[in-house]
Enzyme design. Structure first.
Site, PDB file in Angstrom:
ATOM      1  N   PHE A  11      99.949  58.832  32.057  1.00 52.24           N
ATOM      2  CA  PHE A  11      99.073  59.620  32.939  1.00 52.24           C
ATOM      3  C   PHE A  11      99.825  60.841  33.501  1.00 52.24           C
ATOM      4  O   PHE A  11      99.491  61.994  33.190  1.00 52.24           O
ATOM      5  CB  PHE A  11      98.574  58.662  34.029  1.00 52.24           C
ATOM      6  CG  PHE A  11      98.044  59.293  35.276  1.00 52.24           C
ATOM      7  CD1 PHE A  11      97.087  60.303  35.214  1.00 52.24           C
ATOM      8  CD2 PHE A  11      98.481  58.859  36.527  1.00 52.24           C
ATOM      9  CE1 PHE A  11      96.587  60.875  36.382  1.00 52.24           C
ATOM     10  CE2 PHE A  11      97.992  59.412  37.689  1.00 52.24           C
ATOM     11  CZ  PHE A  11      97.048  60.425  37.618  1.00 52.24           C
ATOM     12  N   TYR A 140     108.215  45.595  42.115  1.00 50.81           N
ATOM     13  CA  TYR A 140     108.054  46.967  41.621  1.00 50.81           C
ATOM     14  C   TYR A 140     108.735  47.953  42.575  1.00 50.81           C
ATOM     15  O   TYR A 140     109.455  48.864  42.137  1.00 50.81           O
ATOM     16  CB  TYR A 140     106.560  47.307  41.482  1.00 50.81           C
ATOM     17  CG  TYR A 140     106.297  48.762  41.190  1.00 50.81           C
ATOM     18  CD1 TYR A 140     106.478  49.291  39.913  1.00 50.81           C
ATOM     19  CD2 TYR A 140     105.869  49.631  42.201  1.00 50.81           C
ATOM     20  CE1 TYR A 140     106.241  50.635  39.650  1.00 50.81           C
ATOM     21  CE2 TYR A 140     105.626  50.971  41.944  1.00 50.81           C
ATOM     22  CZ  TYR A 140     105.819  51.475  40.665  1.00 50.81           C
ATOM     23  OH  TYR A 140     105.593  52.808  40.411  1.00 50.81           O
ATOM     24  N   LYS A 144     111.810  50.343  41.401  1.00 59.17           N
ATOM     25  CA  LYS A 144     111.735  51.809  41.427  1.00 59.17           C
ATOM     26  C   LYS A 144     112.819  52.385  42.338  1.00 59.17           C
ATOM     27  O   LYS A 144     113.309  53.483  42.132  1.00 59.17           O
ATOM     28  CB  LYS A 144     110.360  52.282  41.930  1.00 59.17           C
ATOM     29  CG  LYS A 144     109.210  52.021  41.001  1.00 59.17           C
ATOM     30  CD  LYS A 144     109.380  52.644  39.633  1.00 59.17           C
ATOM     31  CE  LYS A 144     109.380  54.155  39.629  1.00 59.17           C
ATOM     32  NZ  LYS A 144     109.538  54.695  38.256  1.00 59.17           N
ATOM     33  N   ASN A 169     100.357  58.260  46.281  1.00 60.83           N
ATOM     34  CA  ASN A 169      99.402  57.726  45.296  1.00 60.83           C
ATOM     35  C   ASN A 169      98.838  58.865  44.453  1.00 60.83           C
ATOM     36  O   ASN A 169      98.103  59.697  44.972  1.00 60.83           O
ATOM     37  CB  ASN A 169      98.251  57.010  46.004  1.00 60.83           C
ATOM     38  CG  ASN A 169      98.601  55.589  46.313  1.00 60.83           C
ATOM     39  OD1 ASN A 169      99.538  55.341  47.070  1.00 60.83           O
ATOM     40  ND2 ASN A 169      97.898  54.654  45.715  1.00 60.83           N
ATOM     41  N   ILE A 199      86.981  45.890  47.414  1.00 60.28           N
ATOM     42  CA  ILE A 199      88.043  46.381  48.297  1.00 60.28           C
ATOM     43  C   ILE A 199      88.849  45.166  48.763  1.00 60.28           C
ATOM     44  O   ILE A 199      88.276  44.177  49.228  1.00 60.28           O
ATOM     45  CB  ILE A 199      87.444  47.135  49.508  1.00 60.28           C
ATOM     46  CG1 ILE A 199      86.780  48.433  49.031  1.00 60.28           C
ATOM     47  CG2 ILE A 199      88.518  47.421  50.568  1.00 60.28           C
ATOM     48  CD1 ILE A 199      86.079  49.236  50.112  1.00 60.28           C
ATOM     49  N   ARG A 265      96.109  41.456  48.987  1.00 63.99           N
ATOM     50  CA  ARG A 265      96.976  40.860  47.958  1.00 63.99           C
ATOM     51  C   ARG A 265      98.455  41.081  48.273  1.00 63.99           C
ATOM     52  O   ARG A 265      98.819  42.075  48.909  1.00 63.99           O
ATOM     53  CB  ARG A 265      96.650  41.481  46.607  1.00 63.99           C
ATOM     54  CG  ARG A 265      95.231  41.219  46.178  1.00 63.99           C
ATOM     55  CD  ARG A 265      94.841  42.027  44.991  1.00 63.99           C
ATOM     56  NE  ARG A 265      95.204  43.424  45.138  1.00 63.99           N
ATOM     57  CZ  ARG A 265      95.148  44.296  44.157  1.00 63.99           C
ATOM     58  NH1 ARG A 265      94.781  43.911  42.966  1.00 63.99           N
ATOM     59  NH2 ARG A 265      95.470  45.554  44.363  1.00 63.99           N
TER      60      ARG A 265
HETATM   61  N1  LIG Z   1     100.501  56.693  39.462  1.00 65.78           N
HETATM   62  C1  LIG Z   1     101.023  56.672  40.677  1.00 65.78           C
HETATM   63  O1  LIG Z   1     100.304  56.704  41.680  1.00 65.78           O
HETATM   64  C2  LIG Z   1     102.522  56.636  40.873  1.00 65.78           C
HETATM   65  C3  LIG Z   1     103.025  56.606  42.181  1.00 65.78           C
HETATM   66  C4  LIG Z   1     104.403  56.588  42.366  1.00 65.78           C
HETATM   67  C5  LIG Z   1     105.262  56.611  41.292  1.00 65.78           C
HETATM   68  N2  LIG Z   1     104.752  56.608  40.020  1.00 65.78           N
HETATM   69  C6  LIG Z   1     105.709  56.648  38.906  1.00 65.78           C
HETATM   70  O2  LIG Z   1     105.339  57.701  38.043  1.00 65.78           O
HETATM   71  C7  LIG Z   1     105.715  57.385  36.702  1.00 65.78           C
HETATM   72  C8  LIG Z   1     104.548  57.581  35.757  1.00 65.78           C
HETATM   73  O3  LIG Z   1     103.514  56.658  36.123  1.00 65.78           O
HETATM   74  P1  LIG Z   1     102.028  56.770  35.578  1.00 65.78           P
HETATM   75  O4  LIG Z   1     101.121  56.495  36.708  1.00 65.78           O
HETATM   76  O5  LIG Z   1     101.869  57.996  34.793  1.00 65.78           O
HETATM   77  O6  LIG Z   1     101.958  55.473  34.628  1.00 65.78           O
HETATM   78  P2  LIG Z   1     101.659  55.337  33.063  1.00 65.78           P
HETATM   79  O7  LIG Z   1     101.652  53.875  32.769  1.00 65.78           O
HETATM   80  O8  LIG Z   1     100.459  56.123  32.695  1.00 65.78           O
HETATM   81  O9  LIG Z   1     102.940  56.035  32.434  1.00 65.78           O
HETATM   82  C9  LIG Z   1     104.126  55.347  32.125  1.00 65.78           C
HETATM   83  C10 LIG Z   1     104.465  55.673  30.677  1.00 65.78           C
HETATM   84  O10 LIG Z   1     105.718  55.069  30.362  1.00 65.78           O
HETATM   85  C11 LIG Z   1     105.604  54.456  29.081  1.00 65.78           C
HETATM   86  N3  LIG Z   1     106.580  53.372  29.040  1.00 65.78           N
HETATM   87  C12 LIG Z   1     106.569  52.208  29.744  1.00 65.78           C
HETATM   88  N4  LIG Z   1     107.642  51.470  29.429  1.00 65.78           N
HETATM   89  C13 LIG Z   1     108.355  52.173  28.517  1.00 65.78           C
HETATM   90  C14 LIG Z   1     109.563  51.917  27.814  1.00 65.78           C
HETATM   91  N5  LIG Z   1     110.254  50.782  27.997  1.00 65.78           N
HETATM   92  N6  LIG Z   1     110.000  52.854  26.939  1.00 65.78           N
HETATM   93  C15 LIG Z   1     109.316  54.009  26.728  1.00 65.78           C
HETATM   94  N7  LIG Z   1     108.162  54.290  27.384  1.00 65.78           N
HETATM   95  C16 LIG Z   1     107.692  53.388  28.266  1.00 65.78           C
HETATM   96  C17 LIG Z   1     104.172  53.985  28.976  1.00 65.78           C
HETATM   97  O11 LIG Z   1     103.720  53.786  27.651  1.00 65.78           O
HETATM   98  C18 LIG Z   1     103.443  55.131  29.683  1.00 65.78           C
HETATM   99  O12 LIG Z   1     103.072  56.131  28.767  1.00 65.78           O
HETATM  100  C19 LIG Z   1     106.250  55.965  36.735  1.00 65.78           C
HETATM  101  O13 LIG Z   1     107.655  56.019  36.781  1.00 65.78           O
HETATM  102  C20 LIG Z   1     105.699  55.403  38.048  1.00 65.78           C
HETATM  103  O14 LIG Z   1     106.522  54.396  38.574  1.00 65.78           O
HETATM  104  C21 LIG Z   1     103.404  56.616  39.777  1.00 65.78           C
END
Ligand SMILES: NC(=O)c1ccc[n+]([C@@H]2O[C@H](COP(=O)([O-])OP(=O)(O)OC[C@H]3O[C@@H](n4cnc5c(N)ncnc54)[C@H](O)[C@@H]3O)[C@@H](O)[C@H]2O)c1
Length: 317
Positions: A11, A140, A144, A169, A199, A265
């Site tokens: 994403f 998690y 992180k 978020n 919710i 949760r």
């Molecule tokens: N979405 C949010 O609200 C949010 C908030 C805080 C932090 N984050 C961080 O942002 C980053 C991206 O999150 P996102 O929401 O786009 O999630 P997402 O699941 O869409 O993206 C994560 C990507 O990493 C890939 N991936 C997972 N494990 C892997 C591995 N072992 N090797 C190679 N690729 C791998 C997945 O296929 C995916 O494309 C993450 O590090 C997440 O922790 C997201």
């Protein structure tokens, strides 16, 4: 610049890749497609379907010689981290260490790391600064936060510059309901399918919603600024889940009905609002989207993308 984006089929990662390419950079994507989608990967990027935890990663570094690394790949599901903490730690902690080893061996100029507000854990109902205590309440959150410490020591030992971005978020087009902070995606997709919304808790828990294109912009700014800093990326605004429900209703044309309330949760934090003064000062970052404009663009995406209309919308975060 030659930039490797791990998780570039995901994403947030895919929006970063698009922006890098628009700005004329060369991009290498490493993603194992565990939650990502190959359709999201810009066709002008060099794409490796590979696991960051595998020895294959070193071969990719050796061949591609990236100058910069933007690290987004992760296990992103809070509930899954509680069900399977070993897998969560392997991906998020060990995967990041493998990546750091490659950065060190191949003289990468800088790493930008996607951290999370989950690193803070439970806080009081106020704007959270980067100097606030970090006491994660989910595995998690721990997985992180721990890489932040590794990144800081790699920087100290091997002079590898970094910027750690702690996202609030994130929401926007291409978000699936499965990942961290998926509540907007879940609400919009369920609403568009005419399903009842769920919710957890009383709905008064708050989140700081930041639009994905603003997050992508922060990553690009971090390539050149904010060296060796931890920086929050959020709007510094809190929105309760009940308020979010109201704003989505106000977008019109979506029959929302009455939500079902279920017990809160494990691992879900109560309050989240990220102070963004450092991002404004050190990166010159300013969010271009408020919640309403971001939601309108997100709704438009879900209305037009057939595959997302049929998405699995079991969980709300
Ligand atoms: N979405 C949010 O609200 C949010 C908030 C805080 C932090 N984050 C961080 O942002 C980053 C991206 O999150 P996102 O929401 O786009 O999630 P997402 O699941 O869409 O993206 C994560 C990507 O990493 C890939 N991936 C997972 N494990 C892997 C591995 N072992 N090797 C190679 N690729 C791998 C997945 O296929 C995916 O494309 C993450 O590090 C997440 O922790 C997201």
């Amino acid at each position: 610049m030659r930039v490797m984006v791990t998780g570039g089929a995901g994403f947030i990662g895919s929006h970063i890749v698009d922006l890098l390419i628009t700005e004329g950079h060369e991009v290498i994507v490493v993603d194992n497609l565990s939650t990502g989608n190959k359709e999201f990967v810009n066709n002008r990027a060099t794409f490796y379907v590979a696991n960051i935890c595998s020895p294959q990663l070193e071969g990719i570094f050796s061949k591609e010689k990236p100058e910069y690394v933007i690290h987004q790949a992760a296990q992103v599901d809070v509930a899954k981290s509680i069900q399977d903490p070993v897998f969560d730690a392997q991906t998020n902690i060990l995967g990041t260490i493998r990546l750091l080893e490659c950065c060190r061996k191949f003289n990468v100029r800088k790493i930008v790391y996607a951290s999370s507000c989950a690193a803070y854990g439970e806080t009081d109902d106020r704007s959270i600064k980067e100097s606030s205590m970090t006491e994660p309440i989910s595995y998690y959150g721990i997985s992180k936060h721990t890489p932040e410490r590794y990144i800081q020591l790699y920087s100290q030992f091997y002079k590898l510059p970094f910027t750690i971005l702690r996202y609030a978020n994130v929401y926007g087009p291409r978000h699936t309901p499965k990942g961290e902070g998926g509540v907007v995606a879940i609400f919009l997709q369920k609403a568009l399918k005419g399903e009842q919304l769920t919710i957890y808790g009383n709905g008064e828990q708050t989140r700081d919603f930041v639009f994905v294109k603003d997050v992508a912009a922060a990553n690009l700014l971090a390539l050149g600024k904010g060296n060796n800093e931890i920086i929050n990326i959020g709007l510094n605004q809190k929105t309760s889940i009940n308020q979010l429900f109201g704003v989505i209703s106000s977008l019109g044309e979506i029959p929302l009905g009455v939500p079902v309330y279920l017990p809160a949760r494990n691992g879900d934090i109560l309050y989240s609002q990220l102070n963004n003064t450092k991002a404004l000062q050190l990166l010159g970052w300013k969010p271009r989207y408020d919640l309403l404009s971001g939601l309108k663009e997100t709704k438009q995406f879900y209305e037009t993308e057939e595959s997302f209309k049929a998405g699995d919308t079991d969980e709300q975060k």
